[in-house]
Design an enzyme around this catalytic site. Sequence first.
Site, PDB file in Angstrom:
ATOM      1  N   LYS A 280     -13.290 -89.281  10.418  1.00 44.87           N
ATOM      2  CA  LYS A 280     -12.660 -88.434   9.417  1.00 44.87           C
ATOM      3  C   LYS A 280     -12.873 -89.009   8.013  1.00 44.87           C
ATOM      4  CE  LYS A 280      -8.749 -86.985  12.340  1.00 44.87           C
ATOM      5  NZ  LYS A 280      -8.952 -85.529  12.281  1.00 44.87           N
ATOM      6  N   ARG A 354      -8.137 -81.922  22.671  1.00 42.31           N
ATOM      7  CA  ARG A 354      -8.377 -81.024  23.809  1.00 42.31           C
ATOM      8  C   ARG A 354      -9.005 -81.768  24.984  1.00 42.31           C
ATOM      9  NH1 ARG A 354     -12.161 -77.386  20.073  1.00 42.31           N
ATOM     10  NH2 ARG A 354     -10.509 -78.110  18.679  1.00 42.31           N
TER      11      ARG A 354
END
Length: 503
Positions: A280, A354
Site C-alpha cells: 500500500k 477475501r
Amino acid sequence: MPPTIATTDRPLEKLSADAVVIGVGKGPGGLLPTPGSEAVDRLLGGKLFAALADLGARGAEEEVTRLPTFGQGPFPVVVAVGLGAPSADGGYSPDVVRRAAGAASRALPGRGSVVTLLAAVGGTPDVQRLHAVGEGSLLGAYEFTEYKSDLPADRPTPPSSFEVVVPDVGAAKEPLKHIRAVADAIWLVRDLVNTPPNDLYPAELAARGAAAGEKAGLSVEILDEKALEAGRYGGIVAVGQGSARGPRLLRLTYKGKKARKKIALVGKGITFDSGGLSIKPALNMQNMKSDMAGAAAVIATVCLVADLGLPVEVTATVPIAENLPGGAAYRPADIVTFRNGKKAEITNTDAEGRVILADAIARAAEDGPDALLETSTLTGAQQVALGNRTSGVMGSDELRDAVVAAGKRVGEGMWPMPLPVELRRGIDSPIADFVNSNADRFGGMLVGGHFLAEFVPDGLPWAHIDVAGPAYNTQSPWGCTPKGGTGVPVRTLLATIEDLIAE
C-alpha cells in the site's frame, strides 16, 4: 469499562447530579421545547430558553450548549443538546436521540454523575427510545487512554454514571440489561481495534478473543500454523506466511437453551495490512491496524448473545493473520488452494481479506448453520461508493434486506448492494477457478462479494457487511461515535440474530 447506568422515576427536584441533560428542537421561530427541557425550565423559574437563546443555541442536531444554574436547581450545570427539526408528526427518531445522547456525553468531561431527560423526547418513553438514550450516553463516554503516559490525576474524565428519568422503572429493567450488555460489547470492539498492531498480533488477538469467550462461558478453539496447514486452510496460511508472527483461526461457540436457530458469524482478522508484496502507499497506512474490526465485531457479538442468554446457537469463526511482505510472503501469480478444495490465482496480495475469509466461510458452512453473517473491512470501494458512515450489504436477497432493516432500526447505516452477474466474469482465471482480484476497479465492492459467494454452499442464506469506512472513524467524533474504532456492526448483528430467532 463503560459508566454505570440506572433509571429513576423520582421527581426532578428530588434528584441530584453533576449535570442534567435535556433536548431542544429547532423550529422556524427558535428553540422548540421538549417535556424534559420544560421540566428543567420550571425549576429555573422560566429562564432557561431565554438563556439558551442568549448563548446562541439554535437546536441544530448534536449542538451542545452548557450553562450554569447558579444554585437555582439541584444540578450545577444544564446541558442542552440539539435534536434538529422534528419530523412531520412532531417527534424525533430514536437515532436522532441516540446521537444527541452521545454528543452530550462527549461534552461532559469532569462531570461524574449525570441525569438525562432525553427519554422524554418525542412523547412517552418507549423501549426503543430508552435504548437510544442509554446506548448513546454510554458509548459517547468512551475513551482509549491505554498508551497515554503521565495522565494528570485530576484530569477531566468522562461521566462515570448516568441516571435516565423514565415513568416506569420496573418496565425498564430488561432494556437496561440489554443496554449494559451492548455497551460492554462495543467497548470491547473499540479497545481491540484501537490497540496497536505490535501489541495485537494474530496470536494475541486470538488469545484476547478466547479470554472474552471463556468469560462469557463459550466453547473455545484456536488453530495455530501447524493446525491450519493440517486442516487445509490454504488461504489463511498463504496470507500469514509473510509475517514472523503466524496466523490463527479462532472459533467461539455459544449454545443457548432451547435454541431455535443455528447462526454462523465470520469476521476478517487482519491485525495489520501492509498490502503484502502489492504494498500500500505509505500515506494513512497506520489506519490498517483497524483491518481486524470485523473479527473484533463477531467476537464481541457472540459474547453479547451469550451475555443476553438468547435461545440460539452461534459460532464465530475468526481467521486472523498479519499481511506483511516478508521473505516468505505469498506472491501475485501464486495459486492458493482453500479448505473446500477451490483454487484461486493471486493477482493482488492486497486483496487478502477475501483470501482468509474464504477458508473461514467454508469452515463455518460445515456446521450446517441456518444463516451465515460475515463482516469485514473488505474494500476501499465501499468507502468510494457509500462514504464512511454507511456499510454495504450483499448476499442472499432476503437476509441482505433483513440486515439492512436491522441496521436502520438500531442506528447503524446499511445499504443493500447487488451482485450483478456480469461482474462475476471479472474474476475468471485462465488457470484456476478464479482470481482474487481483477484489474478493473469499477464495482470493486461487488466483485469482492462475488469472490466470497464462491464459498457459500447453495441454499445457505448469507450476508456480507462491508464496514471498511464505518468500522474506523478517522475524522472528528460525532454522535456517540469516537475517533478510532467505532464498534460497527455489533448492534446490527445482534438485531439481525434477534430477528432470526423471532421468525
